[in-house]
Design an enzyme around this catalytic site. Structure first.
Site, PDB file in Angstrom:
ATOM      1  N   LYS A  12       3.066  79.396 -24.874  1.00 32.57           N
ATOM      2  CA  LYS A  12       3.715  78.108 -24.651  1.00 32.57           C
ATOM      3  C   LYS A  12       2.823  76.972 -25.179  1.00 32.57           C
ATOM      4  O   LYS A  12       1.603  77.113 -25.252  1.00 32.57           O
ATOM      5  CB  LYS A  12       4.052  77.905 -23.175  1.00 32.57           C
ATOM      6  CG  LYS A  12       2.876  77.625 -22.292  1.00 32.57           C
ATOM      7  CD  LYS A  12       3.310  77.051 -20.939  1.00 32.57           C
ATOM      8  CE  LYS A  12       2.075  76.579 -20.179  1.00 32.57           C
ATOM      9  NZ  LYS A  12       2.171  75.313 -19.531  1.00 32.57           N
ATOM     10  N   LYS A  14      -5.785  81.598 -15.551  1.00 32.17           N
ATOM     11  CA  LYS A  14      -6.880  80.617 -15.556  1.00 32.17           C
ATOM     12  C   LYS A  14      -8.184  81.197 -15.020  1.00 32.17           C
ATOM     13  O   LYS A  14      -9.244  80.634 -15.258  1.00 32.17           O
ATOM     14  CB  LYS A  14      -6.477  79.359 -14.779  1.00 32.17           C
ATOM     15  CG  LYS A  14      -5.320  78.634 -15.465  1.00 32.17           C
ATOM     16  CD  LYS A  14      -5.254  77.155 -15.194  1.00 32.17           C
ATOM     17  CE  LYS A  14      -4.205  76.563 -16.155  1.00 32.17           C
ATOM     18  NZ  LYS A  14      -3.878  75.186 -15.936  1.00 32.17           N
ATOM     19  N   LYS A  18      -1.462  71.843 -22.995  1.00 33.35           N
ATOM     20  CA  LYS A  18      -2.482  70.801 -23.111  1.00 33.35           C
ATOM     21  C   LYS A  18      -3.855  71.394 -23.283  1.00 33.35           C
ATOM     22  O   LYS A  18      -4.735  70.795 -23.870  1.00 33.35           O
ATOM     23  CB  LYS A  18      -2.520  69.977 -21.805  1.00 33.35           C
ATOM     24  CG  LYS A  18      -1.386  69.007 -21.699  1.00 33.35           C
ATOM     25  CD  LYS A  18      -1.533  68.143 -20.461  1.00 33.35           C
ATOM     26  CE  LYS A  18      -1.207  68.949 -19.219  1.00 33.35           C
ATOM     27  NZ  LYS A  18      -1.077  68.122 -18.019  1.00 33.35           N
TER      28      LYS A  18
HETATM   29  P1  ATP Z   1      -1.694  73.339 -19.305  1.00 34.85           P
HETATM   30  O1  ATP Z   1      -0.908  73.477 -20.549  1.00 34.85           O
HETATM   31  O2  ATP Z   1      -2.981  72.621 -19.473  1.00 34.85           O
HETATM   32  O3  ATP Z   1      -1.747  74.576 -18.461  1.00 34.85           O
HETATM   33  P2  ATP Z   1       0.636  72.217 -18.453  1.00 34.85           P
HETATM   34  O4  ATP Z   1       0.967  71.275 -19.533  1.00 34.85           O
HETATM   35  O5  ATP Z   1       1.294  73.524 -18.366  1.00 34.85           O
HETATM   36  O6  ATP Z   1      -0.903  72.315 -18.446  1.00 34.85           O
HETATM   37  P3  ATP Z   1       1.356  70.272 -16.534  1.00 34.85           P
HETATM   38  O7  ATP Z   1       0.960  69.236 -17.472  1.00 34.85           O
HETATM   39  O8  ATP Z   1       1.003  69.992 -15.128  1.00 34.85           O
HETATM   40  O9  ATP Z   1       0.796  71.639 -16.974  1.00 34.85           O
HETATM   41  O10 ATP Z   1       2.905  70.536 -16.637  1.00 34.85           O
HETATM   42  C1  ATP Z   1       3.777  69.497 -16.392  1.00 34.85           C
HETATM   43  C2  ATP Z   1       5.192  69.926 -16.568  1.00 34.85           C
HETATM   44  O11 ATP Z   1       5.459  70.214 -17.937  1.00 34.85           O
HETATM   45  C3  ATP Z   1       5.570  71.166 -15.773  1.00 34.85           C
HETATM   46  O12 ATP Z   1       6.880  70.984 -15.249  1.00 34.85           O
HETATM   47  C4  ATP Z   1       5.573  72.241 -16.801  1.00 34.85           C
HETATM   48  O13 ATP Z   1       6.451  73.292 -16.471  1.00 34.85           O
HETATM   49  C5  ATP Z   1       6.054  71.496 -18.031  1.00 34.85           C
HETATM   50  N1  ATP Z   1       5.600  72.133 -19.252  1.00 34.85           N
HETATM   51  C6  ATP Z   1       4.317  72.325 -19.625  1.00 34.85           C
HETATM   52  N2  ATP Z   1       4.243  72.945 -20.807  1.00 34.85           N
HETATM   53  C7  ATP Z   1       5.536  73.156 -21.193  1.00 34.85           C
HETATM   54  C8  ATP Z   1       6.124  73.769 -22.343  1.00 34.85           C
HETATM   55  N3  ATP Z   1       5.398  74.271 -23.323  1.00 34.85           N
HETATM   56  N4  ATP Z   1       7.485  73.797 -22.420  1.00 34.85           N
HETATM   57  C9  ATP Z   1       8.237  73.269 -21.430  1.00 34.85           C
HETATM   58  N5  ATP Z   1       7.736  72.697 -20.324  1.00 34.85           N
HETATM   59  C10 ATP Z   1       6.410  72.638 -20.202  1.00 34.85           C
END
Ligand code: ATP
Ligand code: LTN
Length: 328
Positions: A191, A110, A194
Site C-alpha cells: 500500500k 511494525k 507515509k
Molecule cells: P503509514 O503508512 O506510515 O503506516 P498510514 O498512512 O497508514 O501510515 P495514517 O496516516 O494514520 O496511517 O492513516 C490515515 C488514514 O489513511 C487511515 O484511514 C488509513 O486507512 C488511510 N490510508 C493510509 N494509507 C492508505 C492507502 N494507501 N490507501 C487508502 N487509504 C489509506
C-alpha cells in the site's frame, strides 16, 4: 450517525490518505455529526523527533481543512488535547487481551525485525478503540488497512457492554469501494505509505507539480501496453486507473475506453496532469492557512473544547460502571 476518524502525524499525507480517508470525511461532514482528529498519541508509539511531531501535527490539521473539512460542521482537534483519550485507553486496555493485540497485522509488521518494541505500539488498538468509543461513534471512515483494528474495537465495545451494561454503540467501519487501498507507485503489492523508505512510491499532497509528474512518469507498470483494469493481471495499471478515476471523477470504464491499447505514455502524462489539477486547490488553501496560523490555532482550540464536552459524559458513565469512585 456519529462519525470519528483520525490520521497520525507521522509524515506527509499522500494520495492514499486523501482518497482512502479524507475524501470520505468530507462526504460525511454535511450529513453526520463528525469528529476528525490528529492522533498525535498514536504517532508516539514509534520514536518521534519532538520538533518534527509538532510540525506534522499542525500540517495534518491544516491539510484536513485544505482538503475541504469545514470546522463549522466537523469538530477538528488534536488527540492529546482531550486527556480522556489516554484515560479511556487504559480502561479498555484492561479489557483487551495480549492474544488479540498480538494478532494485529499492523503490530506484527511494525515490530518485525525488532527484538523489542514499545508497550504503546502493542497497546495501539486499545487507544484507537478509546478514540472511537469515547464519542459513542457509530461510523468510522478508514482505509482498508484499518479493518482489523475496527473489528477489535467492535469486540471491545461488545465485551464492555456485556460485562458492565449497554454503554457503547458497536461502530461500523466505513470503507469506500474504490480508493480504500491505494497502492505504492513502485510496488503494486504494497500500500502507498507515509513510512515507506522510497518517496517515489507515493504522491504527497504537498508535492510540487514537477515532482508529481516525475513520480507518475517513473511509476511501475505491467507488461503489455493495454490500459485495462484487472487487479490480478495488471495490478500496477489498475492502481493508476483507480487513482485517475478518483481524482478526475471519470469512471474507470471511460478511461479504459479512452486509452485502450494505445500504450502507457499518454495515459501516464494525462494522469499526472489530473493529479496536479486535483492537488492545486488543496495546496493553494494550505498556503493560505500557513499565512494565517492564528486561524488554525483557533480551530484546534475550539475543537478541543467541543470534543472534551462530548467526552465528559462518556467518561463519567464508564468510570461509574467499572466501579471507580466518583471524582470528588
Ligand atoms: P503509514 O503508512 O506510515 O503506516 P498510514 O498512512 O497508514 O501510515 P495514517 O496516516 O494514520 O496511517 O492513516 C490515515 C488514514 O489513511 C487511515 O484511514 C488509513 O486507512 C488511510 N490510508 C493510509 N494509507 C492508505 C492507502 N494507501 N490507501 C487508502 N487509504 C489509506
Ligand atoms: N490507526 C489509524 C489512525 C487512527 C484512527 C483512530 C482511525 C487512530 N485512531 C480512530 C480511525 C478512528 C491509522 O490509520 N493508522
Amino acid at each position: 450517525m456519529r462519525v470519528f476518524s483520525g490520521i497520525q502525524p507521522t509524515g506527509s499525507l499522500h494520495l492514499g490518505n486523501d482518497l482512502g480517508a479524507i475524501r470520505q470525511f468530507t462526504d460525511l461532514q454535511s450529513r453526520a455529526e463528525c469528529l476528525f482528529c490528529v492522533v498525535d498519541l498514536h504517532a508516539l508509539t514509534v520514536p518521534q523527533d519532538p520538533a518534527a511531531l509538532r510540525a506534522a501535527t499542525l500540517q495534518v490539521a491544516a491539510l484536513y481543512l485544505a482538503c475541504g473539512i469545514d470546522p463549522r460542521q466537523a469538530v477538528v482537534f488534536v488527540q492529546s488535547h482531550v486527556a480522556a483519550h489516554a484515560e479511556l485507553a487504559w480502561l479498555l486496555g484492561c479489557l483487551a487481551t495480549t492474544g488479540e493485540l498480538g494478532r494485529m497485522t499492523q503490530f506484527k509488521e511494525k515490530s518485525r525485525g525488532h527484538e523489542s518494541v514499545s508497550l504503546g505500539l502493542f497497546a495501539y488498538p486499545a487507544l484507537m478503540a478509546a478514540d472511537i468509543l469515547l464519542y459513542r461513534s457509530t461510523a468510522v471512515p478508514v482505509g482498508d488497512d484499518q479493518r482489523q483494528h475496527l473489528e477489535l474495537t467492535r469486540d471491545i465495545a461488545q465485551r464492555f457492554n456485556a460485562r458492565f451494561g449497554e454503554t457503547f454503540p458497536v461502530p461500523d467501519a466505513f470503507i469506500g469501494k474504490v480508493g480504500a487501498r491505494v497502492m505504492s507507485l513502485q510496488d503494486p503489492a504494497e500500500k502507498m505509505s507515509k513510512s515507506a523508505a522510497d518517496p517515489a512510491s507515493r504522491v504527497e499532497l504537498l508535492d510540487p507539480p514537477a515532482a508529481v509528474r516525475a513520480k507518475i512518469r517513473r511509476a511501475v507498470t505491467d507488461s503489455g501496453r493495454e490500459v485495462r483494469h484487472d487487479r490480478e493481471a495488471k495490478p500496477a495499471v489498475s492502481n493508476l486507473l483507480e487513482i485517475f478515476a478518483l481524482v478526475s471523477g471519470e469512471p474507470v470504464a471511460a478511461l479504459e475506453g479512452r486509452y485502450g491499447d494505445g500504450g502507457y505514455g499518454r495515459f501516464k502524462a494525462d494522469l499526472a496532469e489530473a493529479v496536479v489539477a486535483h492537488l492545486e486547490p488543496i495546496q493553494g488553501r494550505y498556503r493560505d492557512l500557513q499565512a494565517a496560523p492564528d486561524h488554525l490555532e483557533a480551530v484546534l482550540a475550539d475543537g478541543a473544547v467541543r470534543a472534551g464536552a462530548l467526552a465528559d459524559p462518556t467518561m463519567r458513565d464508564v468510570r461509574a460502571r467499572l466501579g471507580l469512585l466518583p471524582r470528588p
